[in-house]
Design an enzyme around this catalytic site. Sequence first.
Site, short mmCIF file in Angstrom:
data_model
loop_
_atom_site.label_atom_id
_atom_site.label_comp_id
_atom_site.label_asym_id
_atom_site.label_seq_id
_atom_site.Cartn_x
_atom_site.Cartn_y
_atom_site.Cartn_z
N LYS A 1 0.87 -1.18 0.00
CA LYS A 1 0.00 0.00 0.00
C LYS A 1 0.91 1.23 0.00
CE LYS A 1 -3.66 2.34 2.61
NZ LYS A 1 -4.51 2.29 3.82
N TRP A 2 0.83 2.01 -1.08
CA TRP A 2 1.71 3.16 -1.30
C TRP A 2 0.93 4.42 -0.96
CZ3 TRP A 2 6.51 3.28 -4.41
CH2 TRP A 2 6.96 4.57 -4.69
N ASP A 3 1.29 5.05 0.15
CA ASP A 3 0.53 6.20 0.65
C ASP A 3 1.27 7.50 0.38
OD1 ASP A 3 -1.58 7.52 1.84
OD2 ASP A 3 -1.48 6.38 3.72
N MET A 4 0.54 8.62 0.43
CA MET A 4 1.11 9.96 0.27
C MET A 4 0.20 10.93 1.03
SD MET A 4 1.60 12.45 -3.02
CE MET A 4 -0.07 13.03 -2.82
N ASN A 5 0.67 11.41 2.18
CA ASN A 5 -0.23 12.09 3.11
C ASN A 5 -0.02 13.60 3.23
OD1 ASN A 5 -2.04 10.07 4.10
ND2 ASN A 5 -0.27 9.10 5.05
N CYS B 1 -2.54 5.14 -2.64
CA CYS B 1 -3.32 5.82 -1.61
C CYS B 1 -2.72 7.21 -1.41
CB CYS B 1 -3.26 5.02 -0.30
SG CYS B 1 -4.09 5.81 1.10
N ASP C 1 -10.24 7.54 2.86
CA ASP C 1 -10.04 7.23 4.28
C ASP C 1 -11.36 7.14 5.02
OD1 ASP C 1 -7.32 7.00 4.18
OD2 ASP C 1 -6.87 8.90 5.16
#
Length: 737
Positions: free
Chosen positions: A484-488, A534, A556
């Site tokens: 799961k590749w996230d960027m917040n 994500c 989310d």
Amino acid sequence: MTKPSAKSELIEVSSNPLTFHLHNSQVSYVLGVEDENILAHHYYGKAVDHYSNLRRYPRLMRHFAPSPEDIETRDFSLSTLPQEFPGAGGADYREPGIVVQFPNGSRTVNFTYDSYTISDGKPQLAGLPATFAQEYEAQTLTVKLVESDAQLELYLSYTIFRDLPVITRSTRVKNLGQQPVQVQRLVSFSLDSPDNELNLLQLNGRYAQERNVTIEPLNTGIKILDSKRGASGHTQNPFCALIDPHATEFSGEVFGFCLVYSGSHKSIIQMDGYNQVRIQMGINDQNFEWWLEPQKSFQSPEAVLVHSEQGLNSMSQSFHELFLNHLMKSKYSHQTRPILLNNWEATYFNFDEKKLQDIIASSHDLGIEMFVLDDGWFGERDAPNSSLGDWVVDRKKLPNGLKPLSDYCHNLDMKFGLWFEPEMISVKSKLYQNHPDWVLEVPGQRRSIDRSQFVLNLGRAEVRDYLLERMSYIIEHADLDYIKWDMNRNMTEVYDAKLSASEQGEVSHRYILGLYDLLERLTDKYPDILFESCSGGGGRYDAGMLYYMPQTWTSDNTDAIARLKIQYGTSLVYPVVSMGAHVSAVPNEQTGRMTPLRTRGLVASSGDLGYELNPLNLLENERQEVKLQVKWYKAHRRLIQFGKLYRLQNPFETTRAAWMFVSDDKKEAVAMYFNIFSEASSPLHMLNFVGLDPSQKYSINGKYTAYGSELMQIGIYPLTQNDGDFDSAVFELKAVE
């Protein structure tokens, strides 16, 4: 399968005047060369077999409409002519498709037709994600325009797919001069439409409330839909549509436009005083500049144009089919996706190996197929204010590393996945101590911070190399099946100290090109890993990311009732199998709402089913219900993930929602109905199915039978008693003899 001849004509070329007709059985697109070698737009819409030049723009005089210098009459002006790609600084006062600043300060460019080529299949776009096709599946027209005074060449690329109502477009500019020029705008396409009464449909939103469907009439003036965030963003998806004001899900003409790009984007919809509409899409030109050296080219991202004469649902099905078969390059694009449990809402940062193993064992007993360890496994990550960039296992929480957890899953015949946020860096990290210069920032200026993190500059090769090395080590040592590749957070202070002052307008796009380079290398190196993108949920849900990662964490917001709108809006463009959808505990973390487990399960089963809760906290009756949900989803998974989607009732317009999934042979279908709010003495609402075989008899939930024509024309009562808010129903349809 017998491959059709690649020589069958998808692109017809006529002379006197020179005209290009791209067409198949579903769509036609016509462009032609006008006076002064100007490339004009003639037609885009329902397929026609032959084109006889009936849409050549009429010659008539318009006041304050300058003509080219060599034309003595006043009946031909670029200020009104529907063009294929408008220049800047000349007689067209509408939005230009290209802006280039030359060494003398001029920004005037007027391109004219030069030549064309036609090729079978579809060429790749260097460094950019784009749709692909075999030679027999598509044909590509490339039209070369020239600006001889400025020594520029412009290449307009058009691909038509044989079996889809789809045209893809992109643009490339080349500098033939002796000095560099600065490209300040280059849209992926420009399309001019004559007088039409059209509405604009867009997908806007905010964090945890993404892709709201908004429809509004077009008026004279300019409407801009954009993101300046360095990402496609929660607030505006890089998609819009022009639709007949009376269009519905199943009737009316629709023109859908989607940009295959993951950075700052811009769509311009302009109606002039003559009710002519110009629509453009491309990289956002705010804070964008690109120095084009002599003999070098700059390539725009690709845009996808979809036409439907049967409403929004037909448009969606075309996007879904195109993205599944001609965009998602992953081996998983046509494979069913595993049911997963993500530990985030179960443990947050507070876990150890024993706690996770207990959750894994409990998940296995429920029939769940994959465990995903979310944030908190690396560095000294006990809160969201540290350790991003330090991709080493936290030995305090996991003294034996990740491999025992992976082995534990694999021994239970489960898959093991892991969360990363590779594009970010915490100030409180070893990486920041060693490489503070890797951060996007303006030296000497105050910085913006979000979640105690900054953005790594992926435009630099050394940053990408570091990330590839660290992620490769974890992938191989932990034997991962899923990432799961996230960027917040989004970009601010977009600056690179290694570049000159005149190159700073390139930083944002260089970042996206760097991101694509890293994803290309990573997915090619590890083709057996299922990647899910994500960005705080759906903050970078776009076609560019789908090229590399075949599914996306949709939002989310896991509240089932909020998800009805989010998933409905998402499905306008993106395939069901690309939508990550999870059942979470109640009261819901984002809304505080209490929703029945049955309804939560059905909503999440309308995408890639997963669970975002602690199975150890389930009551026994809840455990049994989850087991049944998992078993039911497995039985219907391929139908839901890859069947044809039909949206039946719109939660943006009513207090109900409904959709269904139909197999290609129409022998099987599943329909889901959701009653959002209950009321006293409630009227009974009907549910009409769609997409069935009218002459086929179907069993409904194994209880009664009816013909497809009855189910589609007469319909059924989906709920016959008031069970309160958030009630739901599911209908399983199977063909019977």
